[in-house]
Motif scaffolding. Structure first.
Motif, PDB file in Angstrom:
ATOM      1  N   THR A 315       0.811  -1.223   0.000  1.00  0.00           N
ATOM      2  CA  THR A 315       0.000   0.000   0.000  1.00  0.00           C
ATOM      3  C   THR A 315       0.840   1.266   0.000  1.00  0.00           C
ATOM      4  O   THR A 315       0.619   2.180  -0.816  1.00  0.00           O
ATOM      5  N   ASP A 316       1.824   1.373   0.908  1.00  0.00           N
ATOM      6  CA  ASP A 316       2.603   2.609   1.013  1.00  0.00           C
ATOM      7  C   ASP A 316       3.383   2.888  -0.266  1.00  0.00           C
ATOM      8  O   ASP A 316       3.407   4.024  -0.759  1.00  0.00           O
ATOM      9  N   THR A 319       0.988   3.844  -3.136  1.00  0.00           N
ATOM     10  CA  THR A 319       0.482   5.212  -2.960  1.00  0.00           C
ATOM     11  C   THR A 319       1.521   6.239  -3.400  1.00  0.00           C
ATOM     12  O   THR A 319       1.208   7.208  -4.106  1.00  0.00           O
ATOM     13  N   ALA A 320       2.786   6.017  -2.992  1.00  0.00           N
ATOM     14  CA  ALA A 320       3.856   6.943  -3.375  1.00  0.00           C
ATOM     15  C   ALA A 320       4.084   6.943  -4.876  1.00  0.00           C
ATOM     16  O   ALA A 320       4.314   8.005  -5.485  1.00  0.00           O
ATOM     17  N   ASP A 339       9.261   9.392  -0.601  1.00  0.00           N
ATOM     18  CA  ASP A 339       8.286   8.497   0.040  1.00  0.00           C
ATOM     19  C   ASP A 339       8.352   7.095  -0.559  1.00  0.00           C
ATOM     20  O   ASP A 339       8.285   6.091   0.173  1.00  0.00           O
ATOM     21  N   ALA A 343       9.396   3.668   1.418  1.00  0.00           N
ATOM     22  CA  ALA A 343       8.457   2.550   1.496  1.00  0.00           C
ATOM     23  C   ALA A 343       9.076   1.273   0.939  1.00  0.00           C
ATOM     24  O   ALA A 343       8.904   0.178   1.503  1.00  0.00           O
ATOM     25  N   THR A 346      11.727  -0.064   3.393  1.00  0.00           N
ATOM     26  CA  THR A 346      11.068  -0.681   4.545  1.00  0.00           C
ATOM     27  C   THR A 346      10.573  -2.076   4.197  1.00  0.00           C
ATOM     28  O   THR A 346      10.751  -3.035   4.967  1.00  0.00           O
TER      29      THR A 346
END
Length: 469
Positions: A315-316, A319-320, A339, A343, A346
């Protein structure tokens, strides 16, 4: 364009005259067969060693997402030899090039129908990734082509069309357990089970790639069984009995291992694949009981939880990337890049910390999905000649991946912008990251401006020399 392709293939399938004369070698991989009507189009081919124009032969049309026709031919030629089918693969069909794909597919279809005696009852398509979608498109859009079956590797249906006929092409899908498209293939298996459409799904240990040769052989073996069931070829009782016995053993093993989904696959095959071939009433009852059982509901629930977890893990980054695509100012673009990088790092850290179990598989699929999404965004920009945007995406993924592919694409984008030094630096990193094949550089059209450069020639020579050791 794709609507035109379907109409064209239909016309060719019913009206194009066959010319059986051909002087191609048998029992060997032919990397390039130029199409008579369009010499700019070509395909790789394999003819069984006992090929003769005196009889009709089944044929498999293959599609690689990079237009590497020889790749599937080399992988699966032994199966073509064993099961006696003509095997051809387009050198023109590739991702992000719809015009070339359609032109190459039309030319290959026409040329093979002119060149070879084809058994029109046993025509199949196969492909990997975007090539799997092309294989499905040919089968589903061109109903007059009468494609008997599709073997899809690492992907599901084409984007623009879905099966609507229970008696349509049989589908054999195979996917790696850490392939980002695992969830797509599993959803299709669930759908076809509910719809009552012919299918078989196999998972192998591995990433997004062409399936292993033993699974392709299993796919052709299954297609042969379906051909007997559908009266597309004479029935061979010994073959049917042996296949049936194998499925019974698979059911026993699944029961012993308490693998409910494997048991579902075995019972489904024993019921659907042998309808009209064997007395399978007992297995029909067992299948019905299993489908209403708590064990199957629980197994499907866990399977769907993996699909949900993969979506949540991406998701992250997704989205970025969406914000990056919509960025209208340098400030917004830089924020989105930051971003997206965070992400992705991570997610990669989570992959590296989680070494085993279902969670590890889910995270590996999720990172592979983000990787592919970023690469595909860059490739789309490259195809549209927006080279600065392409470089942005390839630079982004290169910061979080040690794979050679992003560096090669980065070199492509830089070369197209006239950045000789930056392109050569990326190529050097690409080789140091593990690139082995010198043809990847020699045949890359985006690197045309570097062909005469001494440093480029040195890099190509280093690959050639390392391959000879």
């Amino acid at each position: 364009m794709r609507r035109f392709l379907a109409a064209f293939l239909l016309t060719a399938a019913v009206s194009f005259a066959q010319n059986f004369a051909n002087n191609l070698p048998h029992g060997t991989v032919i990397e390039r067969v130029e199409c008579k009507a369009d010499p700019s189009s070509s395909y790789a081919a394999y003819l069984p060693s006992n090929f003769t124009p005196e009889k009709k032969w089944p044929i498999v049309f293959a599609f690689d997402p990079g237009g590497r026709g020889a790749m599937p031919i080399k992988l699966y030629k032994d199966t073509a030899e064993k099961y006696g089918f003509i095997f051809v693969a387009s050198n023109d069909s590739r991702n992000f090039s719809a015009a070339d794909s359609d032109r190459g597919t039309r030319a290959m279809w026409l040329d093979t129908h002119d060149r070879f005696p084809i058994d029109e009852n046993r025509v199949y398509t196969t492909g990997f990734s975007g090539g799997a979608r092309m294989a499905g498109h040919v089968a589903l859009a061109c109903t007059g082509c009468k494609i008997a079956g599709v073997i899809a590797h690492g992907a599901g249906y084409p984007v623009s069309i879905r099966p609507t006929d229970k008696n349509g092409p049989a589908y054999f899908l195979m996917v790696g357990d850490v392939d980002f498209n695992w969830q797509e293939v599993i959803k299709i298996r669930q759908q076809r089970e509910d719809q009552g459409y012919a299918y078989r799904v196999e998972t192998f240990h591995g990433p997004h790639q062409w399936g292993p040769p033993e699974l392709f052989e299993a796919a052709m073996r299954w297609m042969q069984l379906k051909a007997m069931q559908q009266n597309r070829m004479p029935r061979e009782q010994a073959f049917i009995d042996l296949f049936y016995k194998g499925e019974e053993l698979r059911a026993v093993e699944a029961q012993q291992q308490h693998d409910t989904l494997a048991l579902l696959a075995a019972y489904r095959s024993l019921v659907s694949d042998f309808e009209g071939l064997k007395d399978n009433a007992d297995y029909a009852k067992k299948l019905a009981a299993l489908k209403s059982s708590k064990d199957l509901k629980e197994a499907l629930k866990k399977e769907n939880e993996q699909i949900t977890q993969q979506a949540e893990a991406t998701t992250d980054a997704d989205t970025a990337l969406a914000k990056l695509g919509a960025a209208s100012s340098p400030s917004d673009r830089n924020t989105a890049i930051s971003d997206a990088t965070a992400a992705m790092k991570t997610l990669k850290d989570q992959v590296e910390r989680t070494k085993s179990g279902t969670k590890s598989l889910v995270l590996q699929r999720a990172f592979a999905e983000v990787f592919a999404n970023t690469i595909e965004r860059g490739q789309a920009q490259l195809e549209n000649k927006k080279y600065d945007n392409a470089e942005m995406y390839f630079t982004l993924i290169a910061t979080v991946s040690d794979e050679p592919w992003p560096q090669l694409l980065l070199a492509d984008a830089r070369a197209e912008q006239g950045n000789r030094k930056g392109s050569l630096q990326a190529l050097d990193k690409c080789i140091k990251s593990g690139l082995k094949n010198p043809k990847a550089l020699e045949t890359d059209a985006h690197l045309q401006s570097l062909r005469a450069d001494p440093e480029f020639q040195r890099l190509v020579a280093s690959l050639q020399n390392s391959g000879q050791k």
